[in-house]
Design an enzyme around this catalytic site. Sequence first.
Site, PDB file in Angstrom:
ATOM      1  N   HIS A   1      24.321  42.443 -24.730  1.00 53.61           N
ATOM      2  CA  HIS A   1      23.785  41.604 -25.748  1.00 53.61           C
ATOM      3  C   HIS A   1      25.139  42.085 -27.446  1.00 53.61           C
ATOM      4  O   HIS A   1      25.157  41.337 -28.490  1.00 53.61           O
ATOM      5  CB  HIS A   1      22.672  41.577 -26.963  1.00 53.61           C
ATOM      6  CG  HIS A   1      21.711  41.243 -26.030  1.00 53.61           C
ATOM      7  ND1 HIS A   1      21.066  39.389 -26.211  1.00 53.61           N
ATOM      8  CD2 HIS A   1      20.489  41.354 -25.910  1.00 53.61           C
ATOM      9  CE1 HIS A   1      20.831  39.346 -25.563  1.00 53.61           C
ATOM     10  NE2 HIS A   1      19.535  40.200 -24.746  1.00 53.61           N
TER      11      HIS A   1
ATOM     12  N   ASP B   1      19.928  38.884 -16.595  1.00 52.76           N
ATOM     13  CA  ASP B   1      19.219  39.349 -17.912  1.00 52.76           C
ATOM     14  C   ASP B   1      18.288  37.614 -17.828  1.00 52.76           C
ATOM     15  O   ASP B   1      19.275  36.875 -18.095  1.00 52.76           O
ATOM     16  CB  ASP B   1      19.393  39.871 -18.109  1.00 52.76           C
ATOM     17  CG  ASP B   1      18.992  40.825 -19.504  1.00 52.76           C
ATOM     18  OD1 ASP B   1      17.993  41.510 -19.371  1.00 52.76           O
ATOM     19  OD2 ASP B   1      18.399  39.613 -20.841  1.00 52.76           O
TER      20      ASP B   1
ATOM     21  N   HIS C   1      18.151  37.215 -20.803  1.00 49.15           N
ATOM     22  CA  HIS C   1      18.181  36.620 -22.394  1.00 49.15           C
ATOM     23  C   HIS C   1      19.894  36.584 -21.845  1.00 49.15           C
ATOM     24  O   HIS C   1      20.408  37.410 -21.579  1.00 49.15           O
ATOM     25  CB  HIS C   1      18.277  37.680 -23.346  1.00 49.15           C
ATOM     26  CG  HIS C   1      16.697  38.029 -23.780  1.00 49.15           C
ATOM     27  ND1 HIS C   1      16.362  38.947 -22.910  1.00 49.15           N
ATOM     28  CD2 HIS C   1      16.091  36.953 -23.997  1.00 49.15           C
ATOM     29  CE1 HIS C   1      14.793  38.649 -23.107  1.00 49.15           C
ATOM     30  NE2 HIS C   1      14.356  38.030 -24.549  1.00 49.15           N
TER      31      HIS C   1
ATOM     32  N   ASP D   1      13.183  41.048 -17.080  1.00 45.99           N
ATOM     33  CA  ASP D   1      13.130  39.992 -17.773  1.00 45.99           C
ATOM     34  C   ASP D   1      12.731  38.748 -16.968  1.00 45.99           C
ATOM     35  O   ASP D   1      11.691  37.510 -18.538  1.00 45.99           O
ATOM     36  CB  ASP D   1      13.579  40.560 -18.594  1.00 45.99           C
ATOM     37  CG  ASP D   1      14.769  40.524 -19.703  1.00 45.99           C
ATOM     38  OD1 ASP D   1      15.326  40.228 -18.647  1.00 45.99           O
ATOM     39  OD2 ASP D   1      15.166  40.854 -20.813  1.00 45.99           O
TER      40      ASP D   1
HETATM   41  C1  OKP Z   1      17.029  42.330 -24.978  1.00 51.60           C
HETATM   42  B1  OKP Z   1      17.550  42.112 -23.101  1.00 51.60           B
HETATM   43  C2  OKP Z   1      11.498  36.977 -28.479  1.00 51.60           C
HETATM   44  C3  OKP Z   1      12.133  38.007 -29.145  1.00 51.60           C
HETATM   45  C4  OKP Z   1      13.267  38.406 -29.105  1.00 51.60           C
HETATM   46  C5  OKP Z   1      15.131  40.159 -29.094  1.00 51.60           C
HETATM   47  C6  OKP Z   1      15.100  40.074 -27.169  1.00 51.60           C
HETATM   48  C7  OKP Z   1      16.672  41.151 -27.206  1.00 51.60           C
HETATM   49  C8  OKP Z   1      16.521  41.477 -25.586  1.00 51.60           C
HETATM   50  N1  OKP Z   1      10.451  35.920 -29.660  1.00 51.60           N
HETATM   51  N2  OKP Z   1      13.742  39.504 -29.771  1.00 51.60           N
HETATM   52  O1  OKP Z   1      18.648  41.144 -22.536  1.00 51.60           O
HETATM   53  O2  OKP Z   1      16.234  42.302 -22.177  1.00 51.60           O
HETATM   54 ZN    ZN Z   2      16.847  40.398 -21.561  1.00 48.41          ZN
END
Ligand code: OKP
Ligand code: ZN
Length: 342
Positions: free
Chosen positions: A159, A195, A197, A284
């Site tokens: 990120h 990932d 996200h 995840d």
């Molecule tokens: C980092 B990585 C969910 C809030 C999420 C940040 C997530 C960061 C993920 N309601 N807040 O990509 O695993």
């Molecule tokens: Zn993630």
Amino acid sequence: MNTIFSEDHALHHGKYELIDGQLVSPFENPSRLDHIIARVRETGLGAVIEPLDFGTAPIKRVHSEAFVEFLRTAHAEWREEHGDCDALPLCWPSRTLRHVLPETIDGKLSYYSFDAGTPITAGTWQAITASVNVALTGAEQIRAGQRAVFSLCRPPGHHASADLLGGYCFFNNAAIAAQSFRDAGATKVAILDVDYHHGNGTQAIFYDRSDVLFVSLHGHPAQEFPFFLGYSEETGAGEGEGFNVNFPMRWGTGWPEYSQSLDTALDHLREFSPDTVVISLGVDTFEKDPISQFKLKSEDYLQIGARIANLDLPTLFVMEGGYAVAEIGINAVNVLTGFEQA
Ligand code: OKP
Ligand code: ZN
């Protein structure tokens, strides 16, 4: 397959995470790596090796000098104002506001971040530089002839962009490793981000470049963090047009749909024909992940690894997310054993 690992990751340990209106213990915590390294050892995946120190020069190939220096001193500056607690921003230059760098630590923290989920603690600098060194040591071993290496990075990185932290990320480990391959003579590098996200930082870093292909499978930004990047129409800019490929998928996505996107993603990598592949490895996407909404099962990760292996390219695995701590070791190492057994 060798694993690169540093105990220094544990020096980054936030006290709180504000999530869903509640102040809780952070999901991104040191126990994640305790479980992964235990599983690496239990399965006999390969040697566990400490990273070498590459200094900040390779970091500055990807991140701005000012951002790197901000991170180096941020917690000391914060401590002077507020005492020894986690440094967290709560205000950002959104829409009608100006992107002007303030002078105070609170202002600078706001300027260099995009969320309030990424605390800077006393040990954060040491942990994030160790995490980069873990990625760069893996890259060096690939250059020395290893077919695949597991860089067990923490904190994660995908990120983070040139001068922006957020989403638990500070330095973009995968991007720094990819750039290190280019600087060592590779002509083309591909990054595949699995990932849950979207890797908004990695996309932003390479968006206008044709030498680094970025392909990402992730929760649809209309539903999921980081919300403001990751749509399929984001295909690159200028020279980079056609070298950014996003596969956003809706909440509830399971293996049948996911594996189809994965195969199409891998076709893009084959067509690009890179010298080296970097995998941003998050697990995840797991059905029991506490902050995610895909439905992958532990056995699916064996398949992900096997399909990546079929590319038949030197492959650096860089750890990103995964928060179902009890199964994170099984799931992450399944990708690697699936790769090795293919
Ligand atoms: C980092 B990585 C969910 C809030 C999420 C940040 C997530 C960061 C993920 N309601 N807040 O990509 O695993
Ligand atoms: Zn993630």
